[in-house]
Design a protein around this motif. Structure first.
Motif, mmCIF file in Angstrom:
data_model
loop_
_atom_site.group_PDB
_atom_site.id
_atom_site.type_symbol
_atom_site.label_atom_id
_atom_site.label_comp_id
_atom_site.label_asym_id
_atom_site.label_seq_id
_atom_site.Cartn_x
_atom_site.Cartn_y
_atom_site.Cartn_z
ATOM 1 N N ILE A 83 40.158 -28.396 22.038
ATOM 2 C CA ILE A 83 40.380 -28.847 23.368
ATOM 3 C C ILE A 83 41.728 -29.331 23.807
ATOM 4 O O ILE A 83 41.969 -28.895 24.706
ATOM 5 N N LEU A 84 42.525 -29.352 22.732
ATOM 6 C CA LEU A 84 43.949 -29.726 23.036
ATOM 7 C C LEU A 84 44.588 -28.471 23.555
ATOM 8 O O LEU A 84 45.129 -28.309 24.598
ATOM 9 N N GLY A 85 44.361 -27.454 22.722
ATOM 10 C CA GLY A 85 44.558 -26.119 23.182
ATOM 11 C C GLY A 85 44.261 -25.565 24.590
ATOM 12 O O GLY A 85 45.077 -24.927 25.376
ATOM 13 N N LEU A 86 42.991 -25.901 24.887
ATOM 14 C CA LEU A 86 42.358 -25.631 26.128
ATOM 15 C C LEU A 86 43.120 -26.242 27.263
ATOM 16 O O LEU A 86 43.865 -25.818 28.339
ATOM 17 N N VAL A 87 43.496 -27.670 27.077
ATOM 18 C CA VAL A 87 44.016 -28.512 27.999
ATOM 19 C C VAL A 87 45.389 -28.119 28.271
ATOM 20 O O VAL A 87 45.879 -27.902 29.434
ATOM 21 N N ILE A 88 45.988 -27.727 27.258
ATOM 22 C CA ILE A 88 47.617 -27.441 27.232
ATOM 23 C C ILE A 88 47.528 -26.103 27.876
ATOM 24 O O ILE A 88 48.738 -25.746 28.785
ATOM 25 N N GLY A 89 46.620 -25.018 27.709
ATOM 26 C CA GLY A 89 46.566 -24.001 28.423
ATOM 27 C C GLY A 89 46.442 -23.892 29.917
ATOM 28 O O GLY A 89 47.194 -23.471 30.774
ATOM 29 N N VAL A 119 49.972 -13.658 35.845
ATOM 30 C CA VAL A 119 50.988 -14.215 34.934
ATOM 31 C C VAL A 119 50.686 -15.588 34.494
ATOM 32 O O VAL A 119 50.760 -16.106 33.305
ATOM 33 N N SER A 120 50.356 -16.410 35.671
ATOM 34 C CA SER A 120 50.061 -17.689 35.336
ATOM 35 C C SER A 120 48.624 -17.888 34.475
ATOM 36 O O SER A 120 48.768 -19.010 33.732
ATOM 37 N N SER A 121 47.923 -17.023 34.452
ATOM 38 C CA SER A 121 46.629 -17.330 34.024
ATOM 39 C C SER A 121 46.726 -16.969 32.347
ATOM 40 O O SER A 121 45.583 -17.230 31.731
ATOM 41 N N ILE A 122 47.874 -16.284 31.676
ATOM 42 C CA ILE A 122 47.728 -16.167 30.603
ATOM 43 C C ILE A 122 47.644 -17.328 29.580
ATOM 44 O O ILE A 122 46.929 -17.086 28.456
ATOM 45 N N THR A 123 48.512 -18.330 29.931
ATOM 46 C CA THR A 123 48.254 -19.512 28.953
ATOM 47 C C THR A 123 46.627 -19.954 29.186
ATOM 48 O O THR A 123 46.244 -20.622 28.073
ATOM 49 N N SER A 124 46.046 -20.136 30.255
ATOM 50 C CA SER A 124 44.830 -20.279 30.358
ATOM 51 C C SER A 124 43.872 -19.731 29.443
ATOM 52 O O SER A 124 42.889 -20.221 28.717
ATOM 53 N N ILE A 125 43.913 -18.516 29.638
ATOM 54 C CA ILE A 125 43.080 -17.413 28.604
ATOM 55 C C ILE A 125 43.414 -17.617 27.047
ATOM 56 O O ILE A 125 42.531 -17.729 26.485
ATOM 57 N N TYR A 126 44.772 -17.925 26.843
ATOM 58 C CA TYR A 126 44.986 -18.147 25.502
ATOM 59 C C TYR A 126 44.384 -19.490 24.797
ATOM 60 O O TYR A 126 43.849 -19.500 23.813
ATOM 61 N N GLY A 127 44.355 -20.627 25.889
ATOM 62 C CA GLY A 127 43.789 -21.840 25.536
ATOM 63 C C GLY A 127 42.422 -21.754 25.340
ATOM 64 O O GLY A 127 41.745 -22.070 24.520
ATOM 65 N N GLY A 130 55.289 -17.162 28.903
ATOM 66 C CA GLY A 130 56.303 -18.392 28.785
ATOM 67 C C GLY A 130 56.253 -19.005 27.346
ATOM 68 O O GLY A 130 55.402 -19.367 26.836
ATOM 69 N N PRO A 131 57.455 -18.463 26.771
ATOM 70 C CA PRO A 131 57.376 -19.228 25.277
ATOM 71 C C PRO A 131 57.226 -20.597 25.160
ATOM 72 O O PRO A 131 56.746 -20.658 23.930
ATOM 73 N N LEU A 132 57.437 -21.388 25.913
ATOM 74 C CA LEU A 132 57.066 -22.770 25.901
ATOM 75 C C LEU A 132 55.662 -22.930 25.417
ATOM 76 O O LEU A 132 55.282 -23.472 24.275
ATOM 77 N N PHE A 133 55.226 -22.823 26.507
ATOM 78 C CA PHE A 133 53.511 -23.169 26.317
ATOM 79 C C PHE A 133 52.801 -22.325 25.177
ATOM 80 O O PHE A 133 52.019 -22.787 24.538
ATOM 81 N N MET A 134 53.067 -20.999 25.367
ATOM 82 C CA MET A 134 52.572 -20.089 24.243
ATOM 83 C C MET A 134 52.968 -20.491 23.012
ATOM 84 O O MET A 134 52.105 -20.258 21.953
ATOM 85 N N GLY A 135 54.169 -21.091 22.687
ATOM 86 C CA GLY A 135 54.467 -21.414 21.440
ATOM 87 C C GLY A 135 53.952 -22.550 21.222
ATOM 88 O O GLY A 135 53.273 -22.549 19.693
ATOM 89 N N ILE A 136 53.750 -23.698 21.901
ATOM 90 C CA ILE A 136 52.915 -24.779 21.427
ATOM 91 C C ILE A 136 51.537 -24.469 21.294
ATOM 92 O O ILE A 136 50.688 -25.041 20.365
ATOM 93 N N LEU A 137 50.811 -23.650 22.019
ATOM 94 C CA LEU A 137 49.582 -23.004 21.818
ATOM 95 C C LEU A 137 49.301 -22.324 20.511
ATOM 96 O O LEU A 137 48.556 -22.340 19.749
ATOM 97 N N THR A 138 50.426 -21.651 19.993
ATOM 98 C CA THR A 138 50.207 -20.852 18.718
ATOM 99 C C THR A 138 50.272 -21.929 17.589
ATOM 100 O O THR A 138 49.678 -21.645 16.510
ATOM 101 N N ILE A 139 51.165 -23.017 17.747
ATOM 102 C CA ILE A 139 51.221 -23.883 16.855
ATOM 103 C C ILE A 139 50.016 -24.624 16.613
ATOM 104 O O ILE A 139 49.300 -25.013 15.633
#
Length: 119
Positions: A52-58, A90-98, A9-18
């Motif tokens: 920590i913010l990255g983890l929580v957003i993930g 697919v839903s766990s990708i953002t958590s792993i990145y966080g 998902g570009p929205l959350f993955m983009g926020i995490l990349t920032i």
């Protein structure tokens, strides 16, 4: 790797990349200031806070993805187990990145604290 970005998902993955870029940039800035001035800037803990913010957003991104998946399952009535497993994957990708961002924050904070100590 780019595929995971868009699948997650570009929205959350983009926020995490920032957050990741800001965290690494801040750590580099702090390291340069420590080398230049020889003292600990007060922004040391900000690196960990960004992690920590990255983890929580993930994790938040995963919950949003799970909510959307369960809403789709509710509309369809029944789904196969492989489709459900794919949605969970697919839903766990953002958590792993966080989580990766958080681990990197811990490593960077440890490194910054290690270099700031006098012998």
């Amino acid at each position: 790797m780019i595929d995971l970005f868009f699948i997650g998902g570009p929205l959350f993955m983009g926020i995490l990349t920032i957050i990741l870029v800001a965290m690494v940039s801040l750590a580099c800035y702090i390291a340069i200031q420590k080398k230049k001035d020889g003292e600990n800037p007060p922004a040391d803990s900000w690196v960990k806070e960004l992690g920590i913010l990255g983890l929580v957003i993930g994790i938040f991104g995963q919950f949003i993805g799970l909510y959307q998946a369960f809403s789709a399952i509710e509309e369809m009535g029944s789904v196969s187990q492989s489709m459900l497993a794919g949605g969970l994957k697919v839903s766990s990708i953002t958590s792993i990145y966080g989580l990766v961002i958080f681990i990197l924050a811990i490593i960077l904070t440890f490194g910054l604290n290690l270099t700031g100590r006098t012998r």
